[in-house]
Scaffold this active site. Sequence first.
Site, PDB file in Angstrom:
ATOM      1  CE  LYS A  56      -3.152   3.101   0.630  1.00  0.00           C
ATOM      2  NZ  LYS A  56      -4.002   3.525  -0.520  1.00  0.00           N
ATOM      3  CB  CYS A  98      -3.048   9.566  -4.225  1.00  0.00           C
ATOM      4  SG  CYS A  98      -4.511   9.354  -3.168  1.00  0.00           S
TER       5      CYS A  98
HETATM    6  O1  LIG Z   1      -3.191   6.421  -5.421  1.00  0.00           O
HETATM    7  C1  LIG Z   1      -4.295   6.098  -4.981  1.00  0.00           C
HETATM    8  N1  LIG Z   1      -5.296   5.808  -5.828  1.00  0.00           N
HETATM    9  C2  LIG Z   1      -6.537   5.516  -5.416  1.00  0.00           C
HETATM   10  O2  LIG Z   1      -7.433   5.302  -6.251  1.00  0.00           O
HETATM   11  N2  LIG Z   1      -6.799   5.469  -4.072  1.00  0.00           N
HETATM   12  C3  LIG Z   1      -5.747   5.489  -3.138  1.00  0.00           C
HETATM   13  C4  LIG Z   1      -6.134   6.215  -1.865  1.00  0.00           C
HETATM   14  O3  LIG Z   1      -7.107   6.992  -1.878  1.00  0.00           O
HETATM   15  O4  LIG Z   1      -5.408   5.977  -0.889  1.00  0.00           O
HETATM   16  N3  LIG Z   1      -4.523   6.031  -3.636  1.00  0.00           N
END
Ligand SMILES: O=C1NC(=O)NC(C(=O)O)N1
Length: 312
Positions: free
Chosen positions: A45, A131
């Site tokens: 993540k 993001c």
């Molecule tokens: O880079 C991102 N892309 C997304 O679609 N969602 C996550 C997030 O919101 O953490 N991060």
Amino acid sequence: MVNLSATFQNHTFANPLMNASGVHCYTTTQLDELLASSAGTLVTKSATMAYRQGNPKPRYRSLALGSINSMGLPNEGLPYYLDYVLAKQTQADVPTLFLSVAGISMQEDLDMLAQVDQSDFNGFTELNLSCPNVPGKPQVAYDFEATEKMLDSAFKLFHKPLGVKLPPYFDLAQFDIVAKILNQYPLAYINTINSVGNGLYIDVDSETVAIKPKGGFGGLGGAYVLPTALANVHAFRQRLNDSIAIIGTGGVQTGADVFAHILAGADLVQVGTQLAKDGPDVFARLTQELSDVMAQKDYHNLSDFKNNLKEL
Ligand SMILES: O=C1NC(=O)NC(C(=O)O)N1
């Protein structure tokens, strides 16, 4: 006999499939489940330096045609994920791993890259420049000057293999501009696309949005985004130096979709929404389906059709 092994910057993976950052990769338990699955490797993540709670819930909604999310970068903090990949990389039969970072500021990105650079991490680091879900924080990679400044600073201090996670672009002139910027740097790869930012799903029965943050605006994934993802993979493959590999992300539901990403030029393919729907078993199905498509076409290796999309 079909061989799914994928080469990527002198690293070899059993197959080209892995998770998309943000899906089934928040905790070490989830990451271990990915390693135990048929996925070729994994990415963590996107981390900020410290633990981050993220946006208020509900912040993810699975939809008939895909998904919408506004997670807001919830994560356990960089040390948690760095500790995980450092521990795993010493174990036999663990593939080369990917570590994703997404600072709320350029300085935080640089601080995290410095920390990773000083570590013994031997995998790929993914700088998430896209993001769409941190309120008030624009997607860096839509600001071409900021992207150039970020990469200038990053490569001054970071000496390990680095990739960037890009948002979708929708204009051929933008592909030209962004590719010109990216070709200036010794990038290991680009990962395209991140979710299609700030879509709005409306539930007609309840006359309500689907997620709480940002009045319901969120990043789209799944079937909604496959043509956009394939276009970004192919456009960048046509424009980037051969030295920069491509991870194709977006819209994968079947082995045929994986085949399409590779035909468009992807070296590895990530799965997000469908992994969220089906769990890590999705990789056993996708590798089997990809293998079946290749066998039907009498292809034996990914190189037999990679980046071989035909025009009319
Ligand atoms: O880079 C991102 N892309 C997304 O679609 N969602 C996550 C997030 O919101 O953490 N991060």
